[in-house]
Design an enzyme around this catalytic site. Structure first.
Site, PDB file in Angstrom:
ATOM      1  N   ARG A 102      -0.204  -8.452  12.077  1.00 50.26           N
ATOM      2  CA  ARG A 102       0.485  -7.607  13.046  1.00 50.26           C
ATOM      3  C   ARG A 102      -0.456  -6.583  13.684  1.00 50.26           C
ATOM      4  NH1 ARG A 102       6.153  -7.627  11.851  1.00 50.26           N
ATOM      5  NH2 ARG A 102       6.393  -5.382  12.112  1.00 50.26           N
ATOM      6  N   GLU A 105       1.611  -1.229  10.744  1.00 57.84           N
ATOM      7  CA  GLU A 105       0.277  -1.758  10.470  1.00 57.84           C
ATOM      8  C   GLU A 105      -0.705  -1.459  11.599  1.00 57.84           C
ATOM      9  OE1 GLU A 105       3.309  -4.003   8.175  1.00 57.84           O
ATOM     10  OE2 GLU A 105       3.076  -3.582  10.321  1.00 57.84           O
ATOM     11  N   LYS A 160      21.032   2.334  -1.402  1.00 61.27           N
ATOM     12  CA  LYS A 160      20.308   1.184  -1.946  1.00 61.27           C
ATOM     13  C   LYS A 160      20.615   1.063  -3.436  1.00 61.27           C
ATOM     14  CE  LYS A 160      15.788  -0.998  -1.394  1.00 61.27           C
ATOM     15  NZ  LYS A 160      14.391  -0.837  -0.891  1.00 61.27           N
TER      16      LYS A 160
END
Length: 636
Positions: free
Chosen positions: A404, A376, A284
């Site tokens: 969610r 979640e 990244k």
């Protein structure tokens, strides 16, 4: 002078005209373009720098848009957008009326699936693969998913189903060991063990070199290579391969920054039928040292910056003026303050500790704070379990991500009347991330659930007071929502007081028109009323209602029985079924005969732009409220 290849590419078909050895230059130019674009127009940076070579290889090998390319989450799709005809518009990325920061089917035929939330790519890709097969089309489907998104249960649901359908889908696992913050959990550690096993990787490469490429020796060699790989993995990693156990052909891990090698491997994989997973290792922030060194900070560019040094370019401000603190930081500092005195408080967040400032508690109370990954549903039920054991869970989830976990809120928390306090960060219109991230539905979808208490503080003081109140037991499930960004108070550390459930407060007394606001937009109302009263002398009544559920019935009754011709409600949420609807329902019980005007988010998905842009478009910014009230005055 070396020819600029990137500007010769108007679509992936142009890219595929290049020689494979020219792709390295394309990658360098693409990475430079992304870096410079983000330096002037900040957006998601780290993930996009990390997938440059992978993006180029995918579009070079696969016949997009006929072949379907799906990006999980989508904040790593900038290179994809630039290569698919949107380079010259890219300066409008995330701006009002400009390009969306995420893939969007409405924006381009190359965006096969619209995304903004994680862990959806495998399920969507499987659906496309099955649909293609049913239509008799020979269309390839590739789903790119990050290792952070693999912590979401939906990713495994997709893998599990793909295994039994035997669909011709390629899952590319982009493994950079980061989501926004560092990845957590067993899946992350499993991938680290797999990708960093020196013995395994050396032996695998030795065997591969000994047997030669797939094309050289045909199916028999492929079978030998595959069986040998499985044996090596089981022996050296001391466990069977998770993906092979799900009937996926596993390939990798490979270097995600070696474009030519990825091209060769993907060309081979195109000829292999059935579900396949290619494990790609990337970094990244690749190519920009500040982003490589601090991957959390540079997940999204922290503002305009210098591309050489990484120093953020500060905007000119009066240094003597102190700015209000962000609501997120009020939460982070207050939870630490409360936890010092209340040992039952436990902090939970699904992969957003820095964004929601739960990282402050993690530093002070690491044993009582949990980042559960992009999960979640698990975060909610995990909190329910903690509540069963006498703990006070403070579960912080972005409002749009709370969608969610809806079933878990109903079934695991509300039905059992458990003491779980949800903090819904980014409640309301969030700005440049757009429709996938606006937290505008929570007021409407939570208020229909029995046993729920739903609150929204107007400022930092109220947020602290609500946190202080709902650290105690006996209130059942509570939702406290607040917006993205800064509050309104400079000196915000008040002495905390309890706020009774379902009790609002009067901010000013007037006649004929009553304005009922919920949460932060109450500050817009106050400013609009100040301006009108200065210019016209007209006096309004203004209530900060604080709660959607229970609604302050005493206030509603006073309004219904008073001499009010109009009631105006203001909220940073959908007006269909939200706070305004709750007020309207209650007023009807008292046979209120006046007019009711609801201001808030209209019944359509709101695009991206600055928060100020979107408040204005939805007509509940200061000017929008002022215009509506002046219109009502003219009718009296």
């Amino acid at each position: 002078m070396e020819k600029n290849l990137l500007y010769s590419i108007q679509s992936p078909s142009d890219l595929r005209e290049l020689k494979v050895e020219e792709l390295r230059q394309v990658c360098a130019e693409l990475r430079d373009f992304i870096l410079k674009s983000n330096a002037e127009n900040p957006g998601h940076l780290g993930a996009n720098l990390g997938v440059v070579e992978l993006t180029v290889a995918l579009h070079y090998v696969y016949n997009t848009p006929f072949d379907r390319l799906i990006w999980d989450v989508g904040h790593q799709a900038y290179g994809h957008k630039i290569l698919t005809g949107r380079r010259d518009e890219f300066h409008t990325n995330r701006k009002f009326k400009g390009l969306c920061g995420f893939p969007s089917r409405e924006e381009s035929i190359y965006d096969a699936f619209g995304v903004g939330h994680s862990s959806t790519s495998i399920s969507a890709g499987l659906g496309m693969s099955v649909g293609t097969s049913l239509s008799g089309e020979d269309r390839k489907v590739v789903a790119v998913i990050g290792d952070g998104s693999m912590t979401g249960g939906m990713a495994f649901e997709g893998l599990n189903n793909a295994a039994i359908t035997k669909s011709d889908i390629l899952v590319v696992l982009n493994d950079n060991q980061m989501a926004i913050d560092p990845n957590v959990g067993g899946v992350s550690q499993y991938l680290v063990n797999m990708s960093t096993s020196t013995a395994y990787n050396k032996l695998r490469n030795d065997v591969w070199n000994l047997l030669g490429s797939m094309n050289s020796f045909g199916p028999k060699a492929r079978k030998i290579v595959h069986q040998t790989q499985m044996g090596l993995k089981s022996m050296l990693l001391r466990s069977s391969n998770l993906f092979e156990g799900l009937n996926f052909r596993y390939f990798g891990p490979i270097d995600g920054h070696d474009t030519e090698n990825m091209v060769r491997i993907m060309e081979d994989l195109k000829r292999i039928k059935g579900p396949k997973l290619l494990h790609v290792i990337t970094k990244k922030g690749k190519g920009f040292k500040p982003a490589e060194d601090d991957q959390t900070k540079w997940h999204a560019a922290p503002g305009r910056f210098d591309t050489e040094t990484g120093l953020v370019i500060k905007t000119t401000t009066n240094k003597e003026e102190k700015s209000p603190i962000k609501y997120q930081d009020v939460f982070g500092e207050t939870i630490v303050e409360l936890s010092m005195k209340n040992e039952n408080i436990v902090g939970i967040t699904p992969a957003m500790p820095t964004g929601c400032s739960m990282n402050k508690m993690m530093r002070e109370f690491p044993e009582r704070s949990f980042d559960v990954g992009i999960a979640e549903q698990h975060a909610v039920t995990f909190s329910a379990g903690l509540a069963c054991e006498g703990k006070m869970p403070f579960c912080n989830i972005y409002s749009s991500f709370m969608q969610r976990a809806y079933d878990q809120v109903i079934h695991d928390v509300a039905l059992q009347k458990l003491d779980v306090t949800f903090f819904l960060d980014r409640g309301g219109l969030v700005g440049a991330d757009g429709a996938t991230h606006h937290g505008v539905f929570d007021l409407a979808f939570l208020r229909i659930i029995p046993n729920m208490t739903i609150a929204a503080p107007m400022d930092e003081w109220e947020l602290r007071d609500m946190m202080y109140t709902y650290q105690d037991f006996g209130y059942g499930p509570v939702s406290i929502r607040y917006p993205r960004g800064k509050g309104v108070r400079v000196d915000w550390k008040n002495e905390m007081h309890k706020v009774a459930p379902g009790v609002g407060r009067m901010l000013r007394q007037g006649e004929k028109i009553a304005v009922l606001s919920l949460g932060h937009p109450g500050n817009f109302v106050s400013e609009a009323l100040d301006q009108i009263e200065i210019s016209s002398g007209y006096q309004f009544t203004h209530y900060d209602m604080r709660y959607v559920k229970p609604l302050d019935v005493n206030i509603i009754q006073q309004i219904a029985s008073g001499n009010y011709d109009y009631v105006v409600t203001v909220e940073d949420g959908v007006i269909q079924g939200g706070f305004g609807s709750a007020v309207l329902e209650e007023l009807s019980l008292f046979s209120y005969k006046g007019g009711v005007i609801r201001l808030g988010v209209p019944d359509h998905f709101v695009e991206h732009g600055t928060q100020d842009d979107l408040y204005r478009v939805c007509e509940f910014d200061v000017d929008g409220i002022k215009n509506k009230l002046e219109e009502l005055i003219s009718k009296l």
